[in-house]
Design a protein around this motif. Structure first.
Motif, short mmCIF file in Angstrom:
data_model
loop_
_atom_site.label_atom_id
_atom_site.label_comp_id
_atom_site.label_asym_id
_atom_site.label_seq_id
_atom_site.Cartn_x
_atom_site.Cartn_y
_atom_site.Cartn_z
N TYR A 128 0.71 -1.19 -0.04
CA TYR A 128 0.01 0.06 -0.11
C TYR A 128 0.69 1.39 0.00
O TYR A 128 0.69 2.17 -0.59
CB TYR A 128 -0.80 -0.08 1.19
CG TYR A 128 -1.69 1.29 1.56
CD1 TYR A 128 -2.58 1.84 0.56
CD2 TYR A 128 -1.30 2.07 2.66
CE1 TYR A 128 -3.27 3.20 0.73
CE2 TYR A 128 -2.13 3.27 2.90
CZ TYR A 128 -3.03 3.96 1.78
OH TYR A 128 -3.55 5.11 2.20
N TYR A 129 2.09 1.41 0.88
CA TYR A 129 2.79 2.51 1.03
C TYR A 129 3.61 2.80 -0.28
O TYR A 129 3.77 3.91 -0.73
CB TYR A 129 3.69 2.36 2.21
CG TYR A 129 3.05 2.59 3.47
CD1 TYR A 129 1.72 3.25 3.65
CD2 TYR A 129 3.27 1.94 4.58
CE1 TYR A 129 1.18 3.65 4.86
CE2 TYR A 129 2.63 2.40 5.89
CZ TYR A 129 1.58 2.92 5.71
OH TYR A 129 1.14 3.06 7.30
N GLU A 130 3.89 1.48 -0.84
CA GLU A 130 4.79 1.85 -2.23
C GLU A 130 3.95 2.45 -3.19
O GLU A 130 4.56 3.08 -4.19
CB GLU A 130 5.29 0.42 -2.62
CG GLU A 130 6.64 0.19 -1.89
CD GLU A 130 7.25 -1.58 -2.01
OE1 GLU A 130 6.45 -2.00 -2.87
OE2 GLU A 130 7.90 -1.95 -1.37
N GLY A 131 2.59 2.09 -3.08
CA GLY A 131 1.61 2.73 -4.34
C GLY A 131 1.64 4.15 -3.95
O GLY A 131 1.74 5.13 -4.95
N LEU A 132 1.62 4.62 -2.46
CA LEU A 132 1.67 5.85 -2.41
C LEU A 132 2.67 6.65 -2.54
O LEU A 132 2.87 7.96 -2.88
CB LEU A 132 1.39 6.03 -0.71
CG LEU A 132 -0.05 5.84 -0.29
CD1 LEU A 132 -0.38 6.08 1.05
CD2 LEU A 132 -1.11 6.68 -0.95
N PHE A 133 3.89 6.07 -2.40
CA PHE A 133 5.38 6.68 -2.92
C PHE A 133 5.52 7.12 -4.10
O PHE A 133 6.03 8.26 -4.41
CB PHE A 133 6.52 5.73 -2.53
CG PHE A 133 6.74 5.30 -0.99
CD1 PHE A 133 6.47 6.23 -0.06
CD2 PHE A 133 7.27 4.00 -0.68
CE1 PHE A 133 6.61 5.76 1.27
CE2 PHE A 133 7.33 3.78 0.50
CZ PHE A 133 7.28 4.46 1.48
N LYS A 134 4.46 6.71 -5.04
CA LYS A 134 4.57 7.31 -6.65
C LYS A 134 4.00 8.69 -6.65
O LYS A 134 4.40 9.43 -7.49
CB LYS A 134 3.85 6.36 -7.44
CG LYS A 134 4.46 4.60 -7.49
CD LYS A 134 3.48 3.89 -8.37
CE LYS A 134 3.95 2.56 -8.09
NZ LYS A 134 2.95 1.54 -8.86
N VAL A 141 3.91 10.08 3.63
CA VAL A 141 3.59 8.70 3.94
C VAL A 141 3.69 8.32 5.53
O VAL A 141 2.89 7.74 6.12
CB VAL A 141 4.13 7.72 2.86
CG1 VAL A 141 3.54 6.40 3.41
CG2 VAL A 141 3.82 7.99 1.49
N LYS A 142 4.88 8.76 6.09
CA LYS A 142 5.22 8.59 7.27
C LYS A 142 4.29 9.11 8.37
O LYS A 142 3.90 8.65 9.22
CB LYS A 142 6.75 9.08 7.71
CG LYS A 142 7.65 8.09 7.00
CD LYS A 142 9.03 8.30 7.49
CE LYS A 142 10.30 7.57 7.06
NZ LYS A 142 11.60 7.93 7.41
N LYS A 143 3.84 10.07 7.81
CA LYS A 143 2.69 11.05 8.85
C LYS A 143 1.48 10.05 8.71
O LYS A 143 0.76 10.03 9.87
CB LYS A 143 2.25 12.38 8.15
CG LYS A 143 3.62 13.23 8.41
CD LYS A 143 3.17 14.77 7.80
CE LYS A 143 4.45 15.67 8.05
NZ LYS A 143 4.03 16.96 7.19
N TYR A 144 1.13 9.65 7.66
CA TYR A 144 -0.14 8.73 7.41
C TYR A 144 0.12 7.33 8.36
O TYR A 144 -0.84 7.07 8.90
CB TYR A 144 -0.43 8.29 6.05
CG TYR A 144 -0.53 9.31 5.10
CD1 TYR A 144 -0.87 10.74 5.49
CD2 TYR A 144 -0.20 9.21 3.74
CE1 TYR A 144 -0.87 11.75 4.59
CE2 TYR A 144 -0.25 10.33 2.67
CZ TYR A 144 -0.57 11.66 3.09
OH TYR A 144 -0.71 12.44 2.38
N ASN A 145 1.44 7.05 8.34
CA ASN A 145 1.72 5.76 8.96
C ASN A 145 1.45 6.06 10.66
O ASN A 145 1.46 5.03 11.41
CB ASN A 145 3.03 5.27 8.86
CG ASN A 145 3.41 4.01 9.37
OD1 ASN A 145 2.92 2.91 9.24
ND2 ASN A 145 4.55 3.91 10.23
N VAL A 146 1.59 7.12 11.23
CA VAL A 146 1.41 7.48 12.46
C VAL A 146 0.10 6.99 12.96
O VAL A 146 0.11 6.38 14.00
CB VAL A 146 1.63 8.94 12.77
CG1 VAL A 146 1.24 9.31 14.27
CG2 VAL A 146 3.00 9.51 12.78
N VAL A 147 -0.90 7.20 12.22
CA VAL A 147 -2.32 6.72 12.53
C VAL A 147 -2.40 5.26 12.59
O VAL A 147 -2.94 4.57 13.46
CB VAL A 147 -3.16 7.40 11.64
CG1 VAL A 147 -4.77 6.85 11.74
CG2 VAL A 147 -3.20 8.86 11.45
#
Length: 384
Positions: A128-134, A141-147
């Motif tokens: 999922y995150y690799e898709g967002l990195f594009k 993305v790290k901020k989203y990952n806090v949640v």
């Protein structure tokens, strides 16, 4: 679906008093908690029958308590994200929590919300995150990952998952951009440009370059924050943005960001004129940086308009609006202003908290010196 916590108990003589001893077993983790509670009846008074009745009530209460917030074994990420955010509303800062809610609603829940946390492996998250990195920066993305991390930590504590898959994620190297280096010639070009352009960007640039305001502070500044008689500007409102979600907040990025600045003398007349201009136009007189229709300028609007303006005026396009804040600090440092005064001016944290009205008064005196220094640096350009 997981079965409920089970509760068992016995009635025992504890130093002459009938007491309930019980065991609560979590079906997911297998962990056992021992509990004990007195019935209030004395053994010598032949009260065992009454004590047994009380024991039934105590066991029922324990079972109700044990299963009140027991999550299902197949509980989805949505359950834990929303639970984590509701807890954050009690302990976190209002604008931080609002930002996390927007991360959840825009990015996390639509993609991952309906997946049972037990099935949310590190590979699922990594994909999922690799898709967002594009399309998103690693920092975003790290901020989203806090949640996500907070929610899964709660699931781990509940025993629904044995470990947090976030701990196994692999993050790409993050390129840290330090900003455009301070360049006096480029600053002069920006000032010349600011004199020639129309509102609301003229106000935005003056606030960014002369006062070192962040975009969120530029967009959030209200006329009630500027005291033209006393010559002060209170930075206490912000507008932040996540995608199309705008958060108009009565708070700042940090406690130290909430600050009172002394108006730079050479800008005071400008703000008086801008106030009169907006009032004559019948605008709501809310936000200082307002469009002709009275609506405030969004942070992405500041970014995009500034980018267009510097390109049109032959200024290095690598300069971002946020670099104006860096320039403000650099100009003051280059002029010999002490570091602590610059920190106070920019709203950076330092080790001397405001503890009394006397200290606030001293801070304003210090701010007046900073304002005078900026006036000395930029006065000719601002009043020309």
């Amino acid at each position: 679906m997981a079965s409920k916590n089970t509760v068992s108990g016995t009635l025992v003589d504890d130093k002459g008093t009938w007491t309930v001893r019980g065991r609560v077993t979590n079906p997911i983790t297998g962990k056992v908690r021992n509990k004990s509670k007195s019935t209030g009846y004395k053994v010598k008074d032949n009260t065992k029958r009454k004590a047994l009745q009380v024991m039934a009530e105590i066991l029922a209460e324990w079972e109700k308590e044990a299963n009140r917030v027991l999550p299902n074994h197949d509980t989805t990420l949505r359950y834990y994200v929303e639970g984590w955010l509701h807890n954050m509303e009690v302990t976190g800062r209002r604008n931080t929590v609002a930002t996390y809610w927007s991360y959840a609603q825009i990015h996390i829940l639509p993609a991952l919300g309906d997946i049972p946390v037990q099935d949310l492996t590190w590979r699922v998250l990594q994909s999922y995150y690799e898709g967002l990195f594009k399309t998103h920066k690693v920092a975003s993305v790290k901020k989203y990952n806090v949640v996500v991390n907070g929610a899964l930590e709660d699931a781990r504590r509940d025993g629904v998952i044995p470990s947090n898959p976030v701990d196994l994620l692999k993050w790409p190297r993050e390129e840290r951009f330090e900003g455009y280096p301070y360049n006096k010639d480029e600053v002069k070009k920006i000032l010349v440009m600011a004199r020639a352009i129309e509102e609301p960007m003229r106000a935005a640039i003056i606030l960014g370059l002369c006062y070192g305001l962040r975009r969120s502070e530029v967009c959030g500044l209200r006329w009630c924050d500027i005291d033209l008689e006393q010559g002060t500007m209170h930075i206490q409102h912000t507008v932040t943005q996540n995608g199309n979600v705008l958060l108009d907040m009565d708070s700042t990025k940090t406690k130290r960001s909430n600050r009172v600045l002394v108006l730079i003398p050479s800008t005071a007349a400008y703000f008086r004129g801008l106030y009169a201009q907006q009032k004559a136009a019948g605008l709501p007189m809310d936000k200082v940086v307002a469009r002709p229709d009275g609506k405030f300028l969004r942070p992405d609007g500041v970014y995009n308009r500034f980018k267009t303006l510097i390109k049109k005026n032959g200024i290095d396009t690598a300069i971002r609006f946020h670099d104006l804040r860096h320039f403000a600090g650099s100009m003051l440092a280059d002029h010999g202003v002490p570091l602590k005064q610059i920190q106070a001016f920019l709203g950076h944290d330092y080790n001397s908290p405001i503890t009394s009205k006397v200290y606030i008064h001293e801070e304003l005196q210090s701010g007046a010196k900073t304002s005078a220094a900026m006036d000395e640096i930029l006065g000719d350009f601002l009043t020309a």
